[in-house]
Design an enzyme around this catalytic site. Sequence first.
Site: not given
Ligand code: IMP
Length: 181
Positions: A44, A99, A103, A131, A152-153, A159, A165
């Site tokens: 990403g 990054e 999330d 987020k 979800f973006v 993606d 992407r």
């Molecule tokens: P985390 O471990 O939950 O913080 O998620 C991190 C990864 O989840 C990011 O690097 C993204 O690849 C993916 N991700 C989290 N939220 C989104 C979203 O809204 N759209 C797309 N990918 C997301």
Amino acid sequence: MIHPDVKEVLLSAQQIEARVKELAAEISADYRGREPVLVGVLDGAVVFLSDLMRALTIPLRIDFVKWSSYGDARASSGEVQMLKDLSFSVEGKHILVVEDIVDTGLTLRYLLENLHTRDAESIAVAALLDKPSRRRVKVELDYVGFQVPDQFVVGYGLDFAQRYRNLPYVAVLKPEVYAKR
Ligand code: IMP
């Protein structure tokens, strides 16, 4: 032209470009006299990293890591596994993790725990999107492009099921598109 699957553009290409330039100016000033290693989190962060690095005015190196956690799903499983490690030693180096979005924070926490074992001189984090409403673990973000709501973006590297992407903006898809999976 907006993609037909898009419900709403949250951040336009122009807004992103302007913010990335601001972040790059801040990072270039903070890292003056140092040569950071930008560690991009695949897949990403590639778009953000490629724009950010070209706007930075300091010497730098780049490397990449890749974690598995989400697969094609939209929620973190909490299980994170390293698929690709750094290609060279970061001992004594200044690491700037790049990054796409933070999330739950789980992926970043795993990565930071892992990087902390490698004797880097410093570790900081630049995330294009934050987020905060979905955070499950506390992580420090040094540079943040934008905060986004709990949606979800996609686009600008992000993606949904490996697609979208390449959209130059950050957007939310139509509900029927998410429901298809
Ligand atoms: P985390 O471990 O939950 O913080 O998620 C991190 C990864 O989840 C990011 O690097 C993204 O690849 C993916 N991700 C989290 N939220 C989104 C979203 O809204 N759209 C797309 N990918 C997301």
